[in-house]
Design an enzyme around this catalytic site. Structure first.
Site, short mmCIF file in Angstrom:
data_model
loop_
_atom_site.label_atom_id
_atom_site.label_comp_id
_atom_site.label_asym_id
_atom_site.label_seq_id
_atom_site.Cartn_x
_atom_site.Cartn_y
_atom_site.Cartn_z
N ALA A 65 -2.13 -4.61 3.94
CA ALA A 65 -1.21 -5.31 3.03
C ALA A 65 -1.72 -5.52 1.48
O ALA A 65 -2.81 -5.48 1.54
CB ALA A 65 -0.62 -6.79 3.69
N GLY A 109 -2.83 -3.82 7.68
CA GLY A 109 -1.43 -3.40 7.96
C GLY A 109 -1.37 -2.03 8.07
O GLY A 109 -0.53 -1.41 8.75
N GLU A 112 -2.15 -1.35 11.56
CA GLU A 112 -0.99 -1.86 12.27
C GLU A 112 0.05 -0.95 12.35
O GLU A 112 0.84 -0.70 13.22
CB GLU A 112 -0.88 -3.33 11.82
N GLU A 132 -9.32 -8.04 7.95
CA GLU A 132 -8.64 -9.34 7.41
C GLU A 132 -9.65 -10.29 7.43
O GLU A 132 -9.37 -11.22 6.74
CB GLU A 132 -7.36 -9.67 8.27
N1 CO8 Z 1 -4.19 -4.50 -1.47
C1 CO8 Z 1 -3.96 -4.19 -2.93
N2 CO8 Z 1 -4.64 -3.37 -3.68
C2 CO8 Z 1 -5.66 -2.62 -3.18
C3 CO8 Z 1 -5.98 -2.73 -1.33
C4 CO8 Z 1 -5.07 -3.84 -1.07
N3 CO8 Z 1 -5.08 -3.89 0.46
N4 CO8 Z 1 -6.84 -2.07 -1.07
C5 CO8 Z 1 -7.34 -1.40 -2.25
N5 CO8 Z 1 -6.61 -1.56 -3.36
C6 CO8 Z 1 -6.92 -1.33 -4.62
C7 CO8 Z 1 -8.06 -1.92 -5.36
O1 CO8 Z 1 -8.10 -3.14 -5.62
C8 CO8 Z 1 -8.29 -0.85 -6.51
O2 CO8 Z 1 -7.48 -0.95 -7.52
P1 CO8 Z 1 -8.13 -1.21 -8.90
O3 CO8 Z 1 -8.39 0.20 -9.07
O4 CO8 Z 1 -6.86 -1.56 -9.92
O5 CO8 Z 1 -9.15 -1.89 -8.96
C9 CO8 Z 1 -7.78 0.41 -5.88
O6 CO8 Z 1 -6.78 0.09 -4.65
C10 CO8 Z 1 -8.92 1.34 -5.33
O7 CO8 Z 1 -9.80 0.57 -4.37
P2 CO8 Z 1 -11.12 0.41 -4.38
O8 CO8 Z 1 -11.83 0.60 -5.79
O9 CO8 Z 1 -11.51 -0.89 -3.67
O10 CO8 Z 1 -11.47 1.76 -3.53
P3 CO8 Z 1 -12.71 1.99 -2.57
O11 CO8 Z 1 -12.73 3.55 -2.29
O12 CO8 Z 1 -14.06 1.42 -3.20
O13 CO8 Z 1 -12.62 1.16 -1.32
C11 CO8 Z 1 -11.22 0.35 0.56
C12 CO8 Z 1 -11.59 1.60 -0.47
C13 CO8 Z 1 -12.66 0.39 1.60
C14 CO8 Z 1 -9.99 0.84 1.40
C15 CO8 Z 1 -11.08 -1.02 -0.17
O14 CO8 Z 1 -10.20 -0.76 -1.08
C16 CO8 Z 1 -10.83 -2.18 0.78
O15 CO8 Z 1 -11.59 -2.67 1.52
N6 CO8 Z 1 -9.68 -2.59 0.56
C17 CO8 Z 1 -8.99 -3.67 1.36
C18 CO8 Z 1 -8.86 -3.50 2.90
C19 CO8 Z 1 -8.32 -5.04 3.45
O16 CO8 Z 1 -8.99 -5.73 3.48
N7 CO8 Z 1 -7.25 -4.57 4.28
C20 CO8 Z 1 -6.56 -5.71 4.73
C21 CO8 Z 1 -5.55 -6.17 4.02
S1 CO8 Z 1 -4.89 -7.75 4.91
C22 CO8 Z 1 -3.70 -7.09 5.65
O17 CO8 Z 1 -3.44 -5.93 5.85
C23 CO8 Z 1 -3.07 -7.96 6.74
C24 CO8 Z 1 -2.83 -9.20 6.32
C25 CO8 Z 1 -2.01 -10.25 7.00
C26 CO8 Z 1 -0.90 -9.40 7.76
C27 CO8 Z 1 -0.08 -8.65 6.92
C28 CO8 Z 1 0.43 -7.44 7.59
C29 CO8 Z 1 1.04 -6.44 6.75
#
Ligand code: CO8
Length: 258
Positions: A65, A109, A112, A132
């Site tokens: 998400a 997500g 999921e 999460e």
């Molecule tokens: N949301 C928003 N932006 C994101 C997300 C995200 N989930 N993941 C990555 N991005 C963005 C980064 O902020 C970055 O943006 P910018 O270039 O503007 O700084 C861009 O994408 C590239 O990301 P990274 O620089 O972090 O890229 P890396 O290759 O270093 O890392 C990862 C990739 C490992 C995927 C890393 O981005 C990461 O850990 N992302 C978050 C993963 C995460 O925590 N996911 C869970 C989210 S919460 C969720 O899904 C459930 C919440 C509650 C339920 C909702 C159901 C849908």
């Protein structure tokens, strides 16, 4: 104007849906989920589509998400807007077969979403997880429910509580994915498989999907009763007559999807 967050394409009887928000790792926001819902609605309504492939990019299926969009959300916003329920669950009610073709990250997500599909094919690059906990929350689109059903409680707890990621081979061993493929073959194998599936009788496929899914929602005897009645229902299909007659006559069946 920015590119569509979700792309959809038709190849023969296969519908292809591609998550397309590369600037944010395909993070799932309303634009993505509304786009996914619209693509699914169109494929559900199209009698010429027999199977769907849902995919992302080579680098990411979906990184969960959209954390940027969620960071300041209050309880009243989440509850009031029916966050997730409003537009996230269309995939769960989609009646035709769906293959998730996952390369790179399928997190939160994203994981999921893959688990809402009927089967998951993973590239060797795929990484699955419910991280999460690292951002102070929990899964909300079925992660705590579908993951234990797919991989068992011990591994589901391990992944959810520690936030660690699982690679494609661990996911295969655990039963989350059905095939691991070289990255450059992922989409072609998924499409070939979808094409094969889409060639079978569509109502029989839909009944099959409904029956397998019933296994998650009922006791064994209730599930078997459901299967039995559904089997009986297939004898009302022209495609059942055609399929069995073609076998007896040693020829290929010509299904009419009725
Ligand atoms: N949301 C928003 N932006 C994101 C997300 C995200 N989930 N993941 C990555 N991005 C963005 C980064 O902020 C970055 O943006 P910018 O270039 O503007 O700084 C861009 O994408 C590239 O990301 P990274 O620089 O972090 O890229 P890396 O290759 O270093 O890392 C990862 C990739 C490992 C995927 C890393 O981005 C990461 O850990 N992302 C978050 C993963 C995460 O925590 N996911 C869970 C989210 S919460 C969720 O899904 C459930 C919440 C509650 C339920 C909702 C159901 C849908």
């Amino acid at each position: 104007m920015s590119a569509a967050a979700v792309l959809s394409e038709v190849r023969g009887r296969v519908g292809i849906i591609t998550l397309n928000r590369p600037e944010a790792m395909n993070a799932l926001n309303d634009a993505v989920m509304d786009g996914l819902r619209d693509a699914l609605n169109a494929f559900e309504a199209d009698a010429n589509i027999g199977c769907v492939v849902l995919t992302g990019s080579e680098k990411v299926f979906a990184a969960g998400a959209d954390i940027v969009a969620m960071q300041n959300m209050e309880y009243a916003d989440a509850y009031g807007s029916d966050f997730i329920t409003r537009n996230w669950e269309r995939l769960r009610t989609f009646r035709k077969p769906v293959i998730a073709a996952v390369a790179g990250f399928a997190l939160g997500g994203g994981c999921e979403l893959a688990m809402m599909c009927d089967m998951v094919f993973a590239a060797e690059t795929a990484r699955f997880g419910q991280p999460e906990i690292k951002i102070g929350t929990i899964p909300g689109a079925g992660g705590t429910q579908r993951l234990p059903r797919a991989v068992g409680k011990a591994l589901a707890m391990d992944l959810c509580l520690s936030g660690r990621l699982m690679d494609a081979n661990e996911a295969l061993r655990a039963g989350l994915v059905s095939r691991v493929l070289p990255a450059d073959e992922l989409l072609s194998v998924a499409l070939r498989t979808a094409e094969k599936i889409a060639g079978f009788s569509l109502p029989a496929l839909m009944m099959m999907k409904e029956s397998v899914n019933r296994a998650y929602e009922s006791s064994l005897s209730e599930g078997i009763l459901f299967e039995r009645r559904t089997l009986h229902a297939t004898f009302a299909l022209a495609d059942q007559k055609e399929g069995m007659q073609a076998f007896v006559q040693k020829r290929e069946p010509r299904f009419i999807h009725r």
